[in-house]
Design an enzyme around this catalytic site. Structure first.
Site: not given
Ligand code: NDP
Length: 496
Positions: A195, A270, A303, A400
């Site tokens: 996904k 991760e 990250c 973060e």
């Molecule tokens: P998320 O952790 O929400 O998103 C990462 C993935 O998880 C996306 O595919 C998202 O879906 C999915 N997801 C969200 N909610 C759920 C759930 N309840 N169950 C299963 N999957 C889920 O990150 P965000 O995009 O909201 O970003 C928010 C913050 O997260 C950023 O500001 C940053 O601080 C951090 N982040 C950290 C990352 C890293 O690599 N460490 C990468 C991205 C974000 P979808 O977005 O499609 O709805």
């Protein structure tokens, strides 16, 4: 492929709603719904994409289960499996310009960066993992069994695929994160439902086309775009999924763990970071550019971004001024403009989040040396920002931010800096800049993080394990370490 041909291909790819890939077929969502993915440099819709939800995840899990248990995949030799995975790497390179443009238009990053980093790294990951397909080995073990004196045994272990794997990825490196997840899962013989993030589904869908072109059997790889709260949550909770691999925020990582508890599926995570980047008094002048790259690469949406810059007090003003000068000189613009050095953040939500942190830093009394604001009023641009005089309890120091924002602090000695560097719930990465190699290694040992870079930053390779201590995750991506995430070990004993 010329840049113009790639441009035409991307235009035709985004012209029609993109379908999801389930069981080797391109299909609309069961609900018939689509969602828009915007171009972050303008906020305008770039493409419409099928919106997968629970029903689509259920279909994909069924397809993956059938492929795993009945399809040709599990009967394929390891060598043939490796060849197929290698082919994905080749096809990525053959379509590099197109994939880089797709990534740039969906995510916002500069085209030159996508072409030089994201795309070749993704190809290299598949090429590297292709080699592992033939090297998944068990052991023979000489056992003693004290309660059966005189008995003889032949014992060995088998390393087998976990089965059906759900993979949930973020938007910061969409193609590369898909590669990090798919490569090892396929090398070890699993079937996958991927996904992608709602903000950046396009390159994963194009990758699925290349996977089909490579000749993978139906159902081995399924790509279901959709929202986290629906498709993602169903995948994490699904009783027919044996393992979930997640990259994203620590907050959602916790939700994944809870969702996985139902059938106790295996989990690898991760997660986020707040990585220290430490410049000692004897660091080479390159440390200044290194500190800027550590935070500004990919607009700080990494990250492992070096978001806490610690500088020895004797060099503090010089290094902060140097990083601030670089920040001022960075040319912001749409990723497809040739002279752009930093593109927009990925989404309006991310823009609001990052500017919210900038406001909170100001309100709490920190000093903004450079930047500190949104850039322009169209698209999701944020100025590269350097902050000083922050206290350790401020949100900008502890949380973060995931934007081009670095907080710089002075330090005085080695013991103090080790404690400061570790004063975070995260443990993903760290940078150390010094000519004194003994000091560097001594500090590297004290730092509680999965990656330490000495006199460099943001160096990634398919052969290097990557992942987090503490709340930055469970398990490792890449290298041979990742193979443990995707295999079960079976002990077989025969009495002779
Ligand atoms: P998320 O952790 O929400 O998103 C990462 C993935 O998880 C996306 O595919 C998202 O879906 C999915 N997801 C969200 N909610 C759920 C759930 N309840 N169950 C299963 N999957 C889920 O990150 P965000 O995009 O909201 O970003 C928010 C913050 O997260 C950023 O500001 C940053 O601080 C951090 N982040 C950290 C990352 C890293 O690599 N460490 C990468 C991205 C974000 P979808 O977005 O499609 O709805």
């Amino acid at each position: 492929m010329s840049i113009t041909t790639a441009h035409d291909r991307v235009n035709s790819f985004v012209a029609n709603p993109r379908r999801m890939f389930i069981g080797g077929q391109w299909t609309a969502a069961v609900s018939g719904k689509t969602f828009a993915t915007p171009d972050p440099s303008t906020g305008e819709t770039l493409a419409y994409v099928a919106e997968g939800d629970e029903a689509d995840i259920d279909r994909a899990v069924q397809a993956a289960r059938t492929a795993f248990e009945q399809g040709p995949w599990s009967r394929m030799t390891a060598s043939d499996r490796g060849r197929l995975i290698w082919k994905i790497g080749d096809l990525i390179l053959e379509n590099a310009e197109e994939l880089a443009q797709l990534e740039t238009r969906d995510n916002g990053k500069p085209y030159a960066v996508a072409l030089a980093a994201d795309v070749p790294l993704a190809a290299d990951l598949f090429h590297y993992m292709a080699g592992w397909a033939t090297k998944i080995e068990g052991n023979t073990i000489d056992i003693s069994v004290p309660y059966m004196p005189g008995a003889n045994f032949h014992s060995y272990t088998l390393r087998e695929p976990v089965g059906v794997v759900g993979q949930i990825i973020p938007w910061n490196f969409p193609l590369l994160m898909a590669a990090w997840k798919l490569g090892p899962a396929l090398a070890t013989g699993n079937c996958v439902i991927l996904k992608p993030a709602e903000q950046t589904p396009l390159s994963a869908l194009r990758l699925a086309e290349l996977i089909a072109e490579a000749g993978f059997p139906d159902g081995v790889v399924n790509v279901v775009p959709g929202y986290g709260e629906t498709a993602g949550a169903r995948l994490a909770a699904h009783p027919g999924v044996d393992k979930v691999a997640f990259t994203g925020s620590t907050e959602v990582g916790r939700l994944i763990v809870q969702a996985a508890a139902g059938n106790l599926k295996k989990v690898s995570l991760e997660l986020g970071g707040k990585s220290p980047n430490i410049v000692f008094e004897d660091a080479e002048p390159e440390a200044v550019a290194g500190a800027a790259n550590a935070i500004f690469f990919n607009h700080g949406q990494c990250c492992v971004a070096g978001s806490r810059l610690f500088v020895h007090h004797s060099r503090f003003d010089e290094v902060v001024e140097g990083v601030a000068e670089i920040a001022k000189s960075i040319k912001l613009g749409p990723g497809m403009d040739a002279d752009t050095q930093m593109g927009p953040l990925v989404s309006e939500e991310q823009l609001t989040r990052v500017t919210g942190y900038l406001d909170s830093g100001r309100t709490e009394g920190a000093t903004t040396v450079v930047g500190g604001n949104r850039h322009g009023d169209r698209g999701y641009f944020v100025e590269p920002t350097v902050i000083t005089n922050a206290r350790n309890d401020m949100k900008i120091v502890r949380e973060e931010i995931f934007g081009p924002v670095v907080v710089a602090e002075p330090f005085s000695d080695l013991d103090e800096i080790a404690a400061q560097a570790n004063d975070t719930e995260y443990g993903l990465g760290a940078g150390i800049w010094t000519k004194d190699i003994s000091k560097a290694h001594a500090l590297a040992k004290k730092i509680r993080a999965g990656t330490v870079w000495i006199n460099c930053y943001n160096v990634f390779d398919a052969a290097l394990p990557f992942g987090g201590y503490k709340q930055s995750g469970w398990g490792r991506e890449m290298g041979h370490e990742v193979l443990n995430n995707y295999t079960e070990v079976k002990a077989v004993t025969t009495q002779l």
